[in-house]
Design an enzyme around this catalytic site. Sequence first.
Site, mmCIF file in Angstrom:
data_model
loop_
_atom_site.group_PDB
_atom_site.id
_atom_site.type_symbol
_atom_site.label_atom_id
_atom_site.label_comp_id
_atom_site.label_asym_id
_atom_site.label_seq_id
_atom_site.Cartn_x
_atom_site.Cartn_y
_atom_site.Cartn_z
ATOM 1 N N ASP A 155 64.625 47.240 50.856
ATOM 2 C CA ASP A 155 65.080 46.003 51.566
ATOM 3 C C ASP A 155 64.354 46.102 52.928
ATOM 4 O O ASP A 155 65.108 46.573 54.064
ATOM 5 C CB ASP A 155 66.586 45.898 51.890
ATOM 6 C CG ASP A 155 67.271 44.936 52.653
ATOM 7 O OD1 ASP A 155 66.177 44.053 52.794
ATOM 8 O OD2 ASP A 155 68.096 44.755 53.111
ATOM 9 N N ILE A 156 62.898 45.893 52.970
ATOM 10 C CA ILE A 156 62.129 46.384 53.895
ATOM 11 C C ILE A 156 62.174 45.185 55.025
ATOM 12 O O ILE A 156 61.607 44.050 54.600
ATOM 13 C CB ILE A 156 60.851 46.874 53.551
ATOM 14 C CG1 ILE A 156 60.843 47.907 52.490
ATOM 15 C CG2 ILE A 156 59.821 47.152 54.949
ATOM 16 C CD1 ILE A 156 61.734 49.062 52.917
ATOM 17 N N GLU A 157 62.573 45.115 56.155
ATOM 18 C CA GLU A 157 62.577 43.929 57.083
ATOM 19 C C GLU A 157 61.871 44.096 58.453
ATOM 20 O O GLU A 157 61.898 43.085 59.371
ATOM 21 C CB GLU A 157 64.048 43.665 57.175
ATOM 22 C CG GLU A 157 64.782 43.265 55.841
ATOM 23 C CD GLU A 157 66.266 42.473 56.016
ATOM 24 O OE1 GLU A 157 66.428 42.271 57.123
ATOM 25 O OE2 GLU A 157 66.798 42.550 54.894
ATOM 26 N N SER A 158 61.595 45.355 58.610
ATOM 27 C CA SER A 158 60.702 45.688 59.926
ATOM 28 C C SER A 158 59.875 46.693 59.873
ATOM 29 O O SER A 158 59.831 47.297 58.730
ATOM 30 C CB SER A 158 61.915 45.891 60.974
ATOM 31 O OG SER A 158 62.628 47.178 60.792
#
Length: 302
Positions: A155-158
Amino acid sequence: MCPTKLYIILSVFLILFPFLTQARYTPPHRGGIAIYWGQNGNEGRLNETCATGRYNYVNLAFLNIFGGGQVPSLNLAGHCDPPSGGCVGLSSEIQYCQSLGIKVLLSLGGGIGNYSFSSTDDAKNFAEYLYNNYLGGQSNSRPLGHAPLDGIDFDIESGSVLYWDDLARFLHDFSRRGRKVYLGAAPQCPFPDKYMGTPLKTGLFDYVWVQFYNNPPCEYNGNITNLINSWNLWSSQNYIKKLFVGLPAATQAAGSGFMPPDVLTGHVVPAINRSPKYGGVMFWSKFWDDQSGYTTRIFNLV
Ligand SMILES: *[C@@H]1O[C@H](CO)[C@@H](O)[C@H](O)[C@H]1NC(C)=O
Ligand SMILES: *[C@@H]1O[C@H](CO)[C@@H](O)[C@H](O)[C@H]1NC(C)=O
Ligand SMILES: *[C@@H]1O[C@H](CO)[C@@H](O)[C@H](O)[C@H]1NC(C)=O
């Protein structure tokens, strides 16, 4: 026309009719439910979550500090304190969930954290760390104890967009050691996703639960058209195997994109579940699901 001819034509039609109609009918695929657990201490224990019988996949959220020389750090909010060894007791709960056929994955990233890789080697070292501390390997400091998890969710968001494809490849390689390492991904619905676009193209991800929320261009807004159009774009990618609709489990669970349960079961699921890629629905999160009762109402209808 003589009666014999008519009889033959009629017979041929009656014999073919079932095949003609069957050819057009694809039975709907049964979907599963994936849930994020871990970011609220008031959402019940992991084993209780699995005992509800409503979930097929549980993503433990989140391992949110890693890469760039940082000591990897798991955050399970009020559930337990990983650094002091307070979460090793989760091993028996993980095994209980697995005994029910539920896949338990460790989710990397999330909205709050510090995670990036500086090189392919950095990603490789982290893959080895994950294998030894959460999967089938060994270490004397396993945060969740001895039970091997089923896989890793991205869940890569940054942070940096680089080397996530390398991490996926290194993790997948560990499947050769006798126990399959499942890979999940939770990209945002605007296509392609900034972080997961390249990694997904490896074709190594078993489950892709797209976040159709906090993303106005492709979420439900009282009208399902934008979401269905986006789903069709995602499902047309040949490297995607199982696709899930990711939704907030309550109106307060996200800034936007909440979909009432009857819209999901009455309109969205029937529009997508004839696709062999249909995997089911993902929800953020167990806490919000408890508040709204969402999956209690829909778990046998997706
Ligand atoms: C969950 O684990 C706790 C602690 O071991 C136990 O007391 C409880 O009965 C378990 N609940 C279920 C549903 O298995
Ligand atoms: C985030 O991690 C990088 C190393 O990858 C480090 O240089 C930076 O100081 C960290 N930021 C914070 C706020 O901890
Ligand atoms: C939903 O949105 C589409 C595309 O914007 C539009 O064509 C359609 O009329 C809308 N349907 C309803 C019921 O408002």
